[in-house]
Design an enzyme around this catalytic site. Structure first.
Site, PDB file in Angstrom:
ATOM      1  N   LYS A 128       0.830  -1.213   0.000  1.00 28.76           N
ATOM      2  CA  LYS A 128       0.000   0.000   0.000  1.00 28.76           C
ATOM      3  C   LYS A 128       0.866   1.265   0.000  1.00 28.76           C
ATOM      4  O   LYS A 128       2.086   1.191   0.052  1.00 28.76           O
ATOM      5  CB  LYS A 128      -0.959  -0.046   1.199  1.00 28.76           C
ATOM      6  CG  LYS A 128      -1.857  -1.290   1.206  1.00 28.76           C
ATOM      7  CD  LYS A 128      -2.946  -1.259   0.129  1.00 28.76           C
ATOM      8  CE  LYS A 128      -3.494  -2.623  -0.239  1.00 28.76           C
ATOM      9  NZ  LYS A 128      -4.446  -3.203   0.679  1.00 28.76           N
TER      10      LYS A 128
HETATM   11  C1  LIG Z   1      -5.481  -4.346   0.941  1.00 26.93           C
HETATM   12  C2  LIG Z   1      -6.949  -4.145   0.986  1.00 26.93           C
HETATM   13  C3  LIG Z   1      -7.721  -4.505   2.099  1.00 26.93           C
HETATM   14  C4  LIG Z   1      -7.166  -5.276   3.251  1.00 26.93           C
HETATM   15  O1  LIG Z   1      -6.087  -4.688   3.841  1.00 26.93           O
HETATM   16  P1  LIG Z   1      -5.201  -5.523   4.906  1.00 26.93           P
HETATM   17  O2  LIG Z   1      -4.482  -4.445   5.639  1.00 26.93           O
HETATM   18  O3  LIG Z   1      -4.307  -6.404   4.116  1.00 26.93           O
HETATM   19  O4  LIG Z   1      -6.127  -6.266   5.775  1.00 26.93           O
HETATM   20  C5  LIG Z   1      -9.067  -4.181   2.098  1.00 26.93           C
HETATM   21  N1  LIG Z   1      -9.636  -3.552   1.067  1.00 26.93           N
HETATM   22  C6  LIG Z   1      -8.934  -3.223  -0.041  1.00 26.93           C
HETATM   23  C7  LIG Z   1      -9.629  -2.524  -1.152  1.00 26.93           C
HETATM   24  C8  LIG Z   1      -7.578  -3.527  -0.118  1.00 26.93           C
HETATM   25  O5  LIG Z   1      -6.888  -3.217  -1.219  1.00 26.93           O
END
Ligand SMILES: *Cc1c(COP(=O)(O)O)cnc(C)c1O
Length: 384
Positions: A186
């Site tokens: 991210k």
């Molecule tokens: C990455 C992601 C999540 C989950 O995030 P985590 O921190 O890995 O639990 C949820 N929604 C979207 C759209 C994502 O891209």
């Protein structure tokens, strides 16, 4: 040409010396768990987003789950979300006992279609979970009108949207609650990690309790040196809190959030220019008065135009030692949801088509110019 040793990992994080030093300092201090660095990371996020409460957690999945509980989702309640998202968005609704309802996306923005949302509202609808796909803001004014009109709750999935803005207002400040991810790929990373932001004090207090075993709000002071306090369990909570080691990374990542955003914007523009005259379908232009977070650069491979299928394209990129992503196979492509809810990909045709044609190219701030040109030459090589 990239060598095998030089595989370009999709979404590899940009980790600097300050992150490394801060983690080492936490290790040396011996304070690994939730503590002062988590508090500082929360404060920094609140300041960055202009939202008055933050609860740092161990994932965005946890954030979405707790958000569903906080807004009062109960068995049988319907929650509308997008079929073009990570499975966690939908699973969180299910774990809270809710019934997910998918509203198809707009074919150009890839965000949930307002018309489709309204068409899916029933007497059982309780909440909407929009996802700012790839970092592009959903139509928040229209969503907010729907939420008001039907007296719903809104939880924004901001996993892609730390830097996103809509008409001068930051993503995450439109809903009752918003969920952020600091997963390795991210825009701001802590390894694993997440956060809920909300301007609602009552939600914030309950969320702190839920995130730590259901121990009363005061229990978080257990992590300070104010002396012994008994904790009292007031509901059956979860173990979702963030560690200081994670926050140690996040603090310095967040400090570079704008710098990294600038770099990704540059990469975005280089891709746009270099790929403009190809048979690929490139990301839609940004809507006026919005700020894109440039989390995903998604191209669409229409086999009839490119002469190569999407999956063949993915394989060939891999052979050229360039990692790519698929965001996402639409939710109804997965067997679990088909079996449990009877969903078919054809029910949300825009998300289905995008899911079958989309490829995310690397856009990490860590890429140097050579990396970017390697990606471009690999792409153009394959489709010509
Ligand atoms: C990455 C992601 C999540 C989950 O995030 P985590 O921190 O890995 O639990 C949820 N929604 C979207 C759209 C994502 O891209």
């Amino acid at each position: 040409m990239r060598s095998k040793e030089n595989f370009l990992v999709f979404g590899s994080p940009d980790i600097g010396q300050p992150e490394i030093d801060e983690v080492v300092a936490s290790m040396k201090a011996g304070w690994l768990g939730t503590g002062p660095k988590v508090a500082r990371f929360e404060a920094d996020m609140m300041a960055y987003k202009g939202i008055s409460n933050a609860i740092a957690l161990n994932s965005c999945t946890a954030a979405l789950h707790l958000a569903m509980i906080a807004v009062g989702i109960e068995p049988g309640d319907e929650v509308i979300t997008t079929p073009l998202t990570f499975c966690a968005t939908v699973n969180a609704i299910i774990h809270a006992g809710g019934v997910p309802v998918l509203a198809d996306v707009d074919p150009f923005t890839m965000n949930i279609s307002i018309k489709e949302v309204e068409a899916k509202i029933t007497s059982k609808t309780r909440a909407i979970v929009p996802v700012h796909f790839g970092g592009r803001s959903c139509e928040m004014f229209l969503l907010r009108e729907i939420v008001k009109k039907y007296r719903l709750k809104m939880v924004e999935d901001c996993a892609h949207a730390i830097e996103t803005e809509y008409h001068g207002q930051k993503a995450g400040s439109f809903g009752d609650l918003s969920a952020f991810s600091f997963y390795v790929t991210k825009n701001v990373v802590t390894g694993e990690g997440g956060m809920i932001l909300t301007d609602n004090e009552e939600y914030a207090c309950r969320l702190k309790v839920l995130a730590l075993h259901g121990m009363s709000c005061d229990a978080w002071r257990r992590f300070s040196d104010e002396g012994y306090r008994h904790y009292l369990v007031t509901e059956a909570g979860y173990k979702y809190n963030m560690m200081d080691i994670q926050a140690a990374i996040g603090i310095h990542q967040l400090a570079r959030v704008e710098e990294n955003w600038n770099r990704r914007q540059q990469i975005w523009q280089i891709y746009n220019k270099a790929l403009a005259d190809t048979s690929l379908i490139l990301p839609a232009a940004e809507e006026p008065d919005t700020r894109h977070a440039y989390h995903l650069y998604t191209i669409l491979i229409d086999e009839e135009k490119t002469g190569v299928s999407r999956d063949e394209f993915l394989n060939r990129m891999n052979q050229k030692n360039i990692g790519t992503g698929v965001h996402y196979l639409s939710i109804p492509e997965h067997p679990y949801y088909q079996q449990r809810f009877g969903w078919k990909p054809q029910d949300t045709p825009n998300a289905m088509r995008i899911g079958r044609q989309t490829v995310s190219l690397p856009i990490s701030a860590k890429l140097d110019d050579e990396d970017i040109y390697d990606v471009i030459s690999a792409v153009t090589d394959i489709i010509n």
